[in-house]
Design a protein around this motif. Structure first.
Motif, PDB file in Angstrom:
ATOM      1  N   ARG A 160       0.833  -1.204   0.000  1.00 48.89           N
ATOM      2  CA  ARG A 160       0.000   0.000   0.000  1.00 48.89           C
ATOM      3  C   ARG A 160       0.867   1.253   0.000  1.00 48.89           C
ATOM      4  O   ARG A 160       1.986   1.279   0.514  1.00 48.89           O
ATOM      5  N   PHE A 161       0.318   2.291  -0.616  1.00 49.85           N
ATOM      6  CA  PHE A 161       0.875   3.639  -0.545  1.00 49.85           C
ATOM      7  C   PHE A 161      -0.178   4.473   0.144  1.00 49.85           C
ATOM      8  O   PHE A 161      -1.340   4.490  -0.280  1.00 49.85           O
ATOM      9  N   ALA A 162       0.202   5.159   1.226  1.00 50.70           N
ATOM     10  CA  ALA A 162      -0.811   5.778   2.087  1.00 50.70           C
ATOM     11  C   ALA A 162      -0.435   7.213   2.442  1.00 50.70           C
ATOM     12  O   ALA A 162       0.014   7.497   3.553  1.00 50.70           O
ATOM     13  N   PRO A 163      -0.639   8.149   1.531  1.00 48.78           N
ATOM     14  CA  PRO A 163      -0.293   9.546   1.807  1.00 48.78           C
ATOM     15  C   PRO A 163      -1.364  10.242   2.642  1.00 48.78           C
ATOM     16  O   PRO A 163      -2.523   9.810   2.698  1.00 48.78           O
ATOM     17  N   SER A 164      -0.954  11.329   3.282  1.00 50.88           N
ATOM     18  CA  SER A 164      -1.884  12.183   4.018  1.00 50.88           C
ATOM     19  C   SER A 164      -2.229  13.390   3.151  1.00 50.88           C
ATOM     20  O   SER A 164      -1.321  14.082   2.685  1.00 50.88           O
ATOM     21  N   PRO A 165      -3.512  13.682   2.945  1.00 53.22           N
ATOM     22  CA  PRO A 165      -3.905  14.779   2.055  1.00 53.22           C
ATOM     23  C   PRO A 165      -3.905  16.135   2.762  1.00 53.22           C
ATOM     24  O   PRO A 165      -4.924  16.813   2.833  1.00 53.22           O
ATOM     25  N   ASN A 166      -2.739  16.503   3.278  1.00 52.43           N
ATOM     26  CA  ASN A 166      -2.604  17.803   3.957  1.00 52.43           C
ATOM     27  C   ASN A 166      -1.681  18.739   3.185  1.00 52.43           C
ATOM     28  O   ASN A 166      -1.145  19.695   3.735  1.00 52.43           O
ATOM     29  N   GLY A 167      -1.505  18.448   1.917  1.00 49.63           N
ATOM     30  CA  GLY A 167      -0.665  19.242   1.033  1.00 49.63           C
ATOM     31  C   GLY A 167      -0.473  18.492  -0.269  1.00 49.63           C
ATOM     32  O   GLY A 167      -0.990  17.378  -0.441  1.00 49.63           O
ATOM     33  N   LEU A 168       0.252  19.096  -1.197  1.00 51.48           N
ATOM     34  CA  LEU A 168       0.488  18.471  -2.491  1.00 51.48           C
ATOM     35  C   LEU A 168       1.670  17.511  -2.427  1.00 51.48           C
ATOM     36  O   LEU A 168       2.630  17.736  -1.682  1.00 51.48           O
ATOM     37  N   LEU A 169       1.601  16.447  -3.191  1.00 55.04           N
ATOM     38  CA  LEU A 169       2.694  15.479  -3.249  1.00 55.04           C
ATOM     39  C   LEU A 169       3.919  16.090  -3.921  1.00 55.04           C
ATOM     40  O   LEU A 169       3.804  16.899  -4.835  1.00 55.04           O
ATOM     41  N   HIS A 170       5.106  15.679  -3.446  1.00 55.15           N
ATOM     42  CA  HIS A 170       6.354  16.125  -4.045  1.00 55.15           C
ATOM     43  C   HIS A 170       7.141  14.910  -4.547  1.00 55.15           C
ATOM     44  O   HIS A 170       6.616  13.775  -4.552  1.00 55.15           O
ATOM     45  N   LEU A 171       8.386  15.137  -4.956  1.00 65.13           N
ATOM     46  CA  LEU A 171       9.175  14.049  -5.536  1.00 65.13           C
ATOM     47  C   LEU A 171       9.418  12.908  -4.553  1.00 65.13           C
ATOM     48  O   LEU A 171       9.534  11.751  -4.956  1.00 65.13           O
ATOM     49  N   THR A 220      -6.816  15.476  -1.561  1.00 64.61           N
ATOM     50  CA  THR A 220      -7.103  14.083  -1.895  1.00 64.61           C
ATOM     51  C   THR A 220      -7.229  13.920  -3.402  1.00 64.61           C
ATOM     52  O   THR A 220      -6.668  12.994  -3.995  1.00 64.61           O
ATOM     53  N   GLN A 221      -7.954  14.834  -4.044  1.00 71.03           N
ATOM     54  CA  GLN A 221      -8.092  14.767  -5.498  1.00 71.03           C
ATOM     55  C   GLN A 221      -6.736  14.939  -6.174  1.00 71.03           C
ATOM     56  O   GLN A 221      -6.452  14.285  -7.190  1.00 71.03           O
ATOM     57  N   ALA A 222      -5.893  15.791  -5.609  1.00 71.25           N
ATOM     58  CA  ALA A 222      -4.558  15.994  -6.180  1.00 71.25           C
ATOM     59  C   ALA A 222      -3.721  14.719  -6.101  1.00 71.25           C
ATOM     60  O   ALA A 222      -2.919  14.435  -6.994  1.00 71.25           O
ATOM     61  N   VAL A 223      -3.897  13.937  -5.017  1.00 77.67           N
ATOM     62  CA  VAL A 223      -3.207  12.645  -4.910  1.00 77.67           C
ATOM     63  C   VAL A 223      -3.597  11.756  -6.083  1.00 77.67           C
ATOM     64  O   VAL A 223      -2.738  11.173  -6.768  1.00 77.67           O
ATOM     65  N   PHE A 224      -4.906  11.644  -6.320  1.00 79.15           N
ATOM     66  CA  PHE A 224      -5.374  10.817  -7.437  1.00 79.15           C
ATOM     67  C   PHE A 224      -4.799  11.323  -8.763  1.00 79.15           C
ATOM     68  O   PHE A 224      -4.310  10.536  -9.583  1.00 79.15           O
ATOM     69  N   ASP A 225      -4.862  12.629  -8.970  1.00 81.19           N
ATOM     70  CA  ASP A 225      -4.387  13.215 -10.234  1.00 81.19           C
ATOM     71  C   ASP A 225      -2.899  12.964 -10.436  1.00 81.19           C
ATOM     72  O   ASP A 225      -2.455  12.581 -11.532  1.00 81.19           O
ATOM     73  N   ASP A 226      -2.101  13.189  -9.378  1.00 85.19           N
ATOM     74  CA  ASP A 226      -0.651  13.031  -9.498  1.00 85.19           C
ATOM     75  C   ASP A 226      -0.263  11.578  -9.774  1.00 85.19           C
ATOM     76  O   ASP A 226       0.607  11.302 -10.621  1.00 85.19           O
ATOM     77  N   LEU A 227      -0.892  10.649  -9.073  1.00 81.78           N
ATOM     78  CA  LEU A 227      -0.534   9.242  -9.252  1.00 81.78           C
ATOM     79  C   LEU A 227      -0.981   8.727 -10.616  1.00 81.78           C
ATOM     80  O   LEU A 227      -0.260   7.956 -11.268  1.00 81.78           O
ATOM     81  N   HIS A 228      -2.145   9.153 -11.068  1.00 77.63           N
ATOM     82  CA  HIS A 228      -2.564   8.778 -12.419  1.00 77.63           C
ATOM     83  C   HIS A 228      -1.616   9.364 -13.459  1.00 77.63           C
ATOM     84  O   HIS A 228      -1.289   8.709 -14.468  1.00 77.63           O
ATOM     85  N   TRP A 229      -1.166  10.585 -13.224  1.00 78.02           N
ATOM     86  CA  TRP A 229      -0.213  11.233 -14.140  1.00 78.02           C
ATOM     87  C   TRP A 229       1.078  10.422 -14.232  1.00 78.02           C
ATOM     88  O   TRP A 229       1.678  10.308 -15.307  1.00 78.02           O
ATOM     89  N   LEU A 230       1.480   9.826 -13.105  1.00 78.16           N
ATOM     90  CA  LEU A 230       2.692   8.998 -13.093  1.00 78.16           C
ATOM     91  C   LEU A 230       2.455   7.623 -13.724  1.00 78.16           C
ATOM     92  O   LEU A 230       3.395   6.847 -13.879  1.00 78.16           O
ATOM     93  N   GLY A 231       1.207   7.334 -14.067  1.00 70.48           N
ATOM     94  CA  GLY A 231       0.900   6.058 -14.707  1.00 70.48           C
ATOM     95  C   GLY A 231       0.550   4.944 -13.741  1.00 70.48           C
ATOM     96  O   GLY A 231       0.600   3.769 -14.114  1.00 70.48           O
ATOM     97  N   LEU A 232       0.173   5.293 -12.505  1.00 69.30           N
ATOM     98  CA  LEU A 232      -0.135   4.288 -11.490  1.00 69.30           C
ATOM     99  C   LEU A 232      -1.643   4.096 -11.377  1.00 69.30           C
ATOM    100  O   LEU A 232      -2.420   5.030 -11.519  1.00 69.30           O
ATOM    101  N   HIS A 233      -2.034   2.854 -11.091  1.00 68.25           N
ATOM    102  CA  HIS A 233      -3.440   2.501 -10.946  1.00 68.25           C
ATOM    103  C   HIS A 233      -3.600   1.595  -9.737  1.00 68.25           C
ATOM    104  O   HIS A 233      -2.650   0.935  -9.301  1.00 68.25           O
ATOM    105  N   TRP A 234      -4.816   1.521  -9.199  1.00 63.27           N
ATOM    106  CA  TRP A 234      -5.055   0.785  -7.958  1.00 63.27           C
ATOM    107  C   TRP A 234      -6.497   0.293  -7.934  1.00 63.27           C
ATOM    108  O   TRP A 234      -7.365   0.838  -8.617  1.00 63.27           O
ATOM    109  N   PRO A 235      -6.756  -0.728  -7.125  1.00 66.49           N
ATOM    110  CA  PRO A 235      -8.131  -1.225  -6.990  1.00 66.49           C
ATOM    111  C   PRO A 235      -9.007  -0.216  -6.262  1.00 66.49           C
ATOM    112  O   PRO A 235      -8.544   0.522  -5.401  1.00 66.49           O
ATOM    113  N   GLU A 236     -10.262  -0.200  -6.609  1.00 65.69           N
ATOM    114  CA  GLU A 236     -11.269   0.601  -5.907  1.00 65.69           C
ATOM    115  C   GLU A 236     -12.099  -0.327  -5.009  1.00 65.69           C
ATOM    116  O   GLU A 236     -12.211  -1.514  -5.273  1.00 65.69           O
TER     117      GLU A 236
END
Length: 282
Positions: free
Chosen positions: A8-19, A56-72
């Motif tokens: 699992r990858f489990a970020p906290s949505p309290n800011g934008l993801l970085h490198l 939270t939406q930015a997490v989804f957007d950034d990870l999809h941009w990187l080409g990553l997918h996950w189960p819902e």
């Protein structure tokens, strides 16, 4: 029948993801592929004051941009407070939780050192409060948090170990002894939310069947507390792997609080997912 690996990858949505987040996410998905398993996304939003839907939406957007997918569906910890309360109640019934009314100033004033994160180490000031004193303080509505009585917990467990593998996930597993005493009586239910990172991550890893936990090396010490809680709650302990940290030009790790450039910043500056993957070694 063998268990299919789940990470699992489990970020906290309290800011934008970085490198640094990008590296951790790509590391986790790569490890899942190496193991023939799958990677889940989990949103760790127990901090209701700082967690924002747009992040939270930015997490989804950034990870999809990187080409990553996950189960819902994606688990959100803010929807699982009853599960954490149940775990805390189990520890309370074992006599392992006690109320603490100390302020940050009081904790710092009486600290006996620092924990692995550099925070003042709690001196156990409230550990021996009488039942009458506790009841009176609760009746007055004083802010309260609940701490793990580490000495009592360790008396139930004895030495504990966890399994560690190298960052390639193919290295020979090692057995590592924990040292939870470094943390003292950690907070498991905070004043501002009915859980804590330590408690919620342990409960959710077990509930989601996580077999391998990938973390930055800065989280290695926290594993001591997590393995202890897993034992006390009767939960399985995953295999752990710790990856390197990305550092800024000042030699410190990238961080939201220090204003490290976000993936959105890099995207708007013209960087591509292929650029990011290449620069990070993926």
């Amino acid at each position: 029948m063998s268990v299919k690996p789940i990470l699992r990858f489990a970020p906290s949505p309290n800011g934008l993801l970085h490198l640094g987040h990008a590296f951790s996410a790509l590391f986790t998905w790569q490890a899942a592929a190496q193991l023939g398993g799958k990677a889940l996304l989990r949103i760790e939003d127990i901090d209701l004051a700082r967690s924002k839907p747009e992040f939270t939406q930015a997490v989804f957007d950034d990870l999809h941009w990187l080409g990553l997918h996950w189960p819902e569906p994606v688990w959100r910890q803010s929807e699982r407070f009853p599960a954490y309360a149940e775990a805390a109640d189990k520890l309370r019934a074992m006599g392992l939780l006690y109320p603490c009314f100390c302020s940050r100033t009081e904790i710092a004033l009486h600290a006996t050192g620092t924990d692995p994160d550099g925070a003042p180490l709690y001196a156990g000031t409230c550990r021996h409060l009488s039942a009458a004193d506790i009841a009176a303080r609760l009746d007055r509505g004083e802010p309260v948090q609940y701490r793990l009585d580490l000495q009592r917990a360790l008396a139930l467990t004895g030495p504990l170990t966890f399994t560690l593998v190298g960052p390639t996930m193919r290295d020979r597993p090692q057995i590592r002894y924990t040292r939870p005493e470094r943390w003292g009586d950690v907070v498991l239910q905070r004043k501002d939310t009915p859980t804590s990172y330590h408690l919620s991550v342990v409960v959710d890893d077990a509930a989601q069947g996580i077999t391998h936990v990938t973390r930055g090396r800065d989280m290695e010490a926290a594993t001591d507390i997590h393995v202890l809680l897993q034992f006390l709650l009767g939960l399985p302990s995953p295999i752990y792997a710790f990856h390197r940290l990305l550092l800024g030009e000042d030699g410190k790790k990238l961080s939201k609080s220090r204003g490290s450039p976000s993936l959105l910043d890099l995207r708007e500056a013209g960087r591509t997912p292929q650029d990011i993957r290449r620069d990070l070694g993926f």
